[in-house]
Design an enzyme around this catalytic site. Structure first.
Site, mmCIF file in Angstrom:
data_model
loop_
_atom_site.group_PDB
_atom_site.id
_atom_site.type_symbol
_atom_site.label_atom_id
_atom_site.label_comp_id
_atom_site.label_asym_id
_atom_site.label_seq_id
_atom_site.Cartn_x
_atom_site.Cartn_y
_atom_site.Cartn_z
ATOM 1 N N TYR A 1 0.972 -1.197 0.051
ATOM 2 C CA TYR A 1 -0.013 -0.027 -0.038
ATOM 3 C C TYR A 1 0.813 1.222 -0.074
ATOM 4 O O TYR A 1 0.412 2.298 -0.397
ATOM 5 C CB TYR A 1 -0.982 0.017 1.149
ATOM 6 C CG TYR A 1 -2.300 -0.684 1.152
ATOM 7 C CD1 TYR A 1 -2.320 -1.991 0.966
ATOM 8 C CD2 TYR A 1 -3.316 -0.167 1.492
ATOM 9 C CE1 TYR A 1 -3.408 -2.638 0.475
ATOM 10 C CE2 TYR A 1 -4.620 -0.820 1.404
ATOM 11 C CZ TYR A 1 -4.688 -1.845 1.026
ATOM 12 O OH TYR A 1 -6.016 -2.517 0.731
ATOM 13 N N LYS B 1 3.240 -15.051 2.265
ATOM 14 C CA LYS B 1 3.270 -15.723 0.671
ATOM 15 C C LYS B 1 4.934 -16.120 0.859
ATOM 16 O O LYS B 1 5.539 -15.599 -0.348
ATOM 17 C CB LYS B 1 2.658 -14.976 -0.323
ATOM 18 C CG LYS B 1 2.742 -15.347 -1.594
ATOM 19 C CD LYS B 1 1.811 -16.552 -1.803
ATOM 20 C CE LYS B 1 1.660 -17.100 -3.041
ATOM 21 N NZ LYS B 1 0.715 -18.383 -3.307
ATOM 22 N N ASP C 1 -2.790 -18.078 0.332
ATOM 23 C CA ASP C 1 -3.968 -18.754 -0.706
ATOM 24 C C ASP C 1 -4.523 -19.753 0.255
ATOM 25 O O ASP C 1 -5.893 -20.251 0.484
ATOM 26 C CB ASP C 1 -3.414 -19.093 -1.794
ATOM 27 C CG ASP C 1 -1.910 -19.942 -1.634
ATOM 28 O OD1 ASP C 1 -1.378 -20.013 -0.544
ATOM 29 O OD2 ASP C 1 -1.441 -20.400 -2.830
ATOM 30 N N ASP D 1 -6.461 -6.939 4.258
ATOM 31 C CA ASP D 1 -7.379 -6.331 3.561
ATOM 32 C C ASP D 1 -8.581 -7.509 2.940
ATOM 33 O O ASP D 1 -9.686 -7.432 3.007
ATOM 34 C CB ASP D 1 -7.092 -5.492 2.465
ATOM 35 C CG ASP D 1 -8.223 -4.860 1.704
ATOM 36 O OD1 ASP D 1 -9.218 -4.184 2.596
ATOM 37 O OD2 ASP D 1 -8.072 -4.582 0.609
ATOM 38 N N ASP E 1 -12.597 -9.205 4.378
ATOM 39 C CA ASP E 1 -13.806 -9.095 3.796
ATOM 40 C C ASP E 1 -14.297 -10.566 3.856
ATOM 41 O O ASP E 1 -15.400 -10.733 3.836
ATOM 42 C CB ASP E 1 -13.511 -8.505 2.408
ATOM 43 C CG ASP E 1 -14.068 -7.076 2.253
ATOM 44 O OD1 ASP E 1 -13.577 -6.575 3.180
ATOM 45 O OD2 ASP E 1 -14.503 -6.556 1.297
#
Ligand code: NAD
Ligand code: IPM
Ligand code: MN
Length: 354
Positions: free
Chosen positions: A140, A190, A222, A246, A250
């Site tokens: 970000y 990751k 993942d 982020d 959700d």
């Protein structure tokens, strides 16, 4: 007086922050907390008035506040602006300027909502996890290029970087949180691909050596996304970087039935910041039907973390649970057999139950 800065923002932001302020006024009346409120603009609303999504006076008010209640920013109207002027820049700017490095997103499923989960009831029941998201670093905030020509071909790029101290401070917060809970931390990265993730994992492992009471494990992002769908109850504290946090939050939010239910607290160096995890919901903005619960529950987190007012926080959380148990539902959670309410009515029902 304790100063609460309210930043409604755009879209449903104004509707849901109004609900949360009404609820705060009710608990203030009941528990004599002594709050005062100040309002400032950010996002598209600020751009329209001042030509910038984050005016200096808003930042100054953030610095002078005891806590900030934020709605949401963004909307199609501003999507074609230069990236430096987009509404979302306001949120990133406040997070960075206030040093809000830890975003705490608790996912707890109200018993009354187990049937609303897109997951099978037996998978959703009893889920109680918290995502600790690093909020002021990673991709970000890395260097980026919107457009450049290389050998006649247009490209764009973003970069991610993390330093050891950045990983250490968020990991420490996650460890401290786990010690007050079920003592399990899952670090998500990751590391099979990214150098930043390998540094993240090494740092977490080094810190875990001193924590004999905690179980610390790692998942690739993942796999974590998949595990959240097949067995969310396995998680206690998830600690992860800015972008993975982020996306995963959700996903985790709808395990609880609706994005409109998940609150958050951002803890930082200069002040603390409370906001729902969802956005400005342009598709329902202005209709008065947004679910205000995520924002109201964010206000409860404010009472707990910024004002040490646990009784008042609990009073709000219990009133939200009771409102749902009594069958009142905004459209995002409504189905046959329940009472459909709009934003204002849902807020009234919660206030009646405090
Ligand atoms: P969104 O979270 O605004 O909406 C996604 C879906 O969830 C929509 O169908 C919306 O109606 C629904 N929804 C969200 N909150 C709800 C609520 N309280 N009650 C009922 N339904 C709700 O995400 P999006 O559509 O991808 O983004 C819209 C805008 O919001 C974009 O400009 C985006 O950048 C911005 N955004 C802002 C924030 C923030 O300010 N913190 C967070 C996410 C997205
Ligand atoms: C969130 C939002 C923000 C983010 C956007 C609006 C900048 O999606 O708070 O989850 O990506 O952090
Ligand atoms: Mn998000």
């Amino acid at each position: 007086m304790k100063k609460i800065l309210v930043i409604p923002g755009d879209g449903i932001g104004t509707e849901i922050t109004e609900s949360a302020v009404e609820v705060l006024k009710k608990v203030d009346e009941k528990f004599s907390l002594g709050f005062s409120y100040e309002y400032k603009d950010a996002g598209g609303a600020a751009y329209d008035k001042f030509g910038t999504p984050l005016p200096e006076e808003t930042l100054e008010a953030c610095r002078n506040s005891d806590a900030i209640l934020f709605g949401a920013v963004g909307g199609q109207k501003w999507d074609s602006l230069d990236p430096s002027l987009r509404p979302e820049k306001a949120l990133l700017g406040i997070r960075k300027a206030m040093g809000l490095y830890a975003n705490i997103r608790p996912v707890k499923i109200a018993d009354a909502l187990v049937d609303y989960s897109p997951l099978k009831k037996e998978l959703a029941k009893g889920v109680d996890l918290v995502i600790v998201r690093e909020l002021v670093g990673g991709i970000y905030f890395g260097e980026r290029c919107e457009s450049e020509m290389v050998n006649g071909v247009e490209r764009a790029w973003d970069t991610e970087n993390y330093s050891v101290p950045e990983v250490e401070r968020i990991t420490k917060l996650a460890f401290d949180m786990a010690k007050l809970r079920r003592k399990k931390v899952t670090s998500v990265d990751k590391a099979n691909i990214l150098a930043t993730s390998r540094l993240w994992r090494r740092t977490v492992n080094k810190m875990a050596e001193a924590e004999k009471d905690l179980t610390v494990d790692h998942l690739y992002v993942d796999n974590c996304a998949m595990q959240l769908a097949v067995n969310p109850a396995q998680f206690d504290v998830i600690v992860t970087g800015n972008m993975f946090g982020d996306i995963l939050s959700d996903e985790a939010a709808v395990v609880g039935g609706s994005l409109g239910m998940l609150p958050s607290a951002s803890i930082g160096e200069l002040t603390s910041f409370y906001e729902p995890i969802h956005g400005s919901a342009p598709d329902i903005a202005g209709k008065g039907i947004a679910n205000p619960m995520a924002t109201i529950l964010s206000a409860a987190m404010m009472l707990r973390y910024s004002f040490n007012a646990e009784d008042a926080a609990k009073a709000i959380e219990n009133a939200v649970d009771q409102t749902l148990a009594d069958g009142f539902r905004t459209p995002d959670l409504w189905k046959d057999g329940f009472t459909k309410v709009n934003t204002e009515e849902a807020t009234e029902k919660i206030i009646e139950r405090i």
